[in-house]
Design a protein around this motif. Structure first.
Motif, PDB file in Angstrom:
ATOM      1  N   GLY A  93      32.476  88.528  30.408  1.00 49.14           N
ATOM      2  CA  GLY A  93      32.943  88.018  31.677  1.00 49.14           C
ATOM      3  C   GLY A  93      33.948  86.845  31.165  1.00 49.14           C
ATOM      4  O   GLY A  93      35.124  86.795  31.711  1.00 49.14           O
ATOM      5  N   ARG A  94      33.815  86.103  30.123  1.00 49.22           N
ATOM      6  CA  ARG A  94      34.484  85.007  29.442  1.00 49.22           C
ATOM      7  C   ARG A  94      35.792  85.557  29.165  1.00 49.22           C
ATOM      8  O   ARG A  94      36.778  85.099  29.262  1.00 49.22           O
ATOM      9  CB  ARG A  94      33.690  84.588  28.492  1.00 49.22           C
ATOM     10  N   ALA A  95      35.690  86.806  28.147  1.00 45.82           N
ATOM     11  CA  ALA A  95      36.880  87.605  27.767  1.00 45.82           C
ATOM     12  C   ALA A  95      37.743  88.061  28.956  1.00 45.82           C
ATOM     13  O   ALA A  95      39.205  87.883  28.868  1.00 45.82           O
ATOM     14  CB  ALA A  95      36.502  88.726  26.944  1.00 45.82           C
ATOM     15  N   GLU A  96      37.015  88.384  29.998  1.00 43.76           N
ATOM     16  CA  GLU A  96      38.080  88.961  31.468  1.00 43.76           C
ATOM     17  C   GLU A  96      38.949  87.490  31.643  1.00 43.76           C
ATOM     18  O   GLU A  96      40.141  87.645  32.049  1.00 43.76           O
ATOM     19  CB  GLU A  96      36.979  89.358  32.316  1.00 43.76           C
ATOM     20  N   VAL A  97      38.226  86.415  32.019  1.00 46.74           N
ATOM     21  CA  VAL A  97      38.939  85.313  32.336  1.00 46.74           C
ATOM     22  C   VAL A  97      39.754  84.966  31.424  1.00 46.74           C
ATOM     23  O   VAL A  97      41.023  84.579  31.829  1.00 46.74           O
ATOM     24  CB  VAL A  97      37.995  84.037  32.686  1.00 46.74           C
ATOM     25  N   LEU A  98      39.562  84.723  30.169  1.00 39.91           N
ATOM     26  CA  LEU A  98      40.779  84.231  29.224  1.00 39.91           C
ATOM     27  C   LEU A  98      41.774  85.285  29.111  1.00 39.91           C
ATOM     28  O   LEU A  98      43.064  84.653  28.882  1.00 39.91           O
ATOM     29  CB  LEU A  98      39.888  84.354  27.874  1.00 39.91           C
ATOM     30  N   GLN A  99      41.796  86.559  29.269  1.00 36.32           N
ATOM     31  CA  GLN A  99      42.878  87.408  29.262  1.00 36.32           C
ATOM     32  C   GLN A  99      43.750  87.111  30.191  1.00 36.32           C
ATOM     33  O   GLN A  99      45.157  87.086  30.060  1.00 36.32           O
ATOM     34  CB  GLN A  99      42.484  88.768  28.927  1.00 36.32           C
ATOM     35  N   TRP A 100      43.169  86.917  31.308  1.00 39.97           N
ATOM     36  CA  TRP A 100      43.984  86.926  32.717  1.00 39.97           C
ATOM     37  C   TRP A 100      44.584  85.356  32.667  1.00 39.97           C
ATOM     38  O   TRP A 100      45.815  85.032  33.201  1.00 39.97           O
ATOM     39  CB  TRP A 100      43.351  87.121  34.169  1.00 39.97           C
ATOM     40  N   LEU A 101      43.946  84.534  32.128  1.00 38.04           N
ATOM     41  CA  LEU A 101      44.416  82.978  32.040  1.00 38.04           C
ATOM     42  C   LEU A 101      45.514  82.954  30.998  1.00 38.04           C
ATOM     43  O   LEU A 101      46.926  82.419  31.185  1.00 38.04           O
ATOM     44  CB  LEU A 101      43.398  82.137  31.481  1.00 38.04           C
ATOM     45  N   PHE A 102      45.405  83.435  29.902  1.00 36.93           N
ATOM     46  CA  PHE A 102      46.422  83.621  28.768  1.00 36.93           C
ATOM     47  C   PHE A 102      47.869  84.476  29.371  1.00 36.93           C
ATOM     48  O   PHE A 102      48.669  84.184  29.103  1.00 36.93           O
ATOM     49  CB  PHE A 102      46.166  83.925  27.501  1.00 36.93           C
ATOM     50  N   TRP A 103      47.548  85.451  30.174  1.00 39.65           N
ATOM     51  CA  TRP A 103      48.499  86.240  30.909  1.00 39.65           C
ATOM     52  C   TRP A 103      49.384  85.544  31.765  1.00 39.65           C
ATOM     53  O   TRP A 103      50.593  85.501  31.670  1.00 39.65           O
ATOM     54  CB  TRP A 103      47.952  87.630  31.568  1.00 39.65           C
TER      55      TRP A 103
END
Length: 230
Positions: A93-103
């Motif tokens: 779940g954390r990875a999902e959020v982080l990739q879209w934050l950095f996107w």
């Protein structure tokens, strides 16, 4: 208490969205970027890149000295971790959020920002640049629209800092030459976030800080866009 050094821009709105959602105590320290307040020594001591937003947290988790942070993405991540909200605790779940934050930080924000610059602020109209950034903004809107086809929020079923980072860059969609009717899933997401009470409070606050935004003067544009390495 958290001091938020802020102006009424999309990057500034990201942080007020989270602070209002989390119910953290904070106070606004206005930094009028049209008047050059981002170059004042006290602000540069916190934000050496002379960009808003920045925060100073007097009560960091675990105690110790106050923590100062600049860069909106870093601030969102810090506050999410501080409150243990708006980012999942599990690795997937954390990875999902982080990739879209950095996107958002690496794509949507910079490209929409260039769209604003060449279509609204540039002293001369350059058709190639205007068309290039309108098209790239549309492409990024399309990426979001596809992502949101089978989930309510960018990282899945829960509202997160990825959504808070992206939403303020969709607010000025008309200025960016975009029609949300062309992106129905994005439109549904946008309308849902708009109706959140914390979103309404954050934007109402912005209206008290900068109640009647006026077009930038040539001097303000020179100040804001004419910076060099010295």
């Amino acid at each position: 208490m958290i001091d938020l050094h802020y102006w009424t821009t999309p990057n500034g709105h990201k942080v007020t969205l989270l602070l209002e959602e989390a119910g953290l105590p904070y106070r606004i320290v206005p930094v009028n970027i049209g008047k050059g307040q981002q170059f004042e020594p006290d602000f540069l001591a916190i934000a050496p890149n002379n960009r808003i937003p920045a925060i100073v947290d007097d009560l960091p988790a675990g105690g110790g000295e106050p923590i100062a942070l600049f860069e909106s993405g870093a601030i969102l991540l810090y506050l999410a971790d501080k409150t243990d909200r708006f980012i999942p605790g599990d690795a997937h779940g954390r990875a999902e959020v982080l990739q879209w934050l950095f996107w958002q930080m690496g794509g949507l924000g910079p490209m929409a920002g260039q769209n604003h610059h060449f279509n609204i602020y540039a002293p001369e109209k350059i058709p190639y640049a205007m068309d290039r950034y309108v098209r790239e903004t549309a492409r990024l809107y399309g990426v979001m629209d596809k992502r949101l086809a089978d989930r309510p929020f960018l990282a899945g079923s829960s509202y997160s800092i990825a959504d808070m980072a992206s939403y303020p860059w969709i607010v000025p969609h008309q200025q960016q030459g975009q029609d949300l009717a062309d992106f129905p899933n994005l439109k549904r997401w946008f309308e849902a976030i708009t109706e959140r009470p914390a979103t309404k409070r954050a934007y109402a606050l912005a209206a008290t800080i900068n109640p009647q935004p006026a077009p930038m003067s040539d001097e303000e544009k020179k100040l804001l866009f004419g910076q060099t390495a010295r």
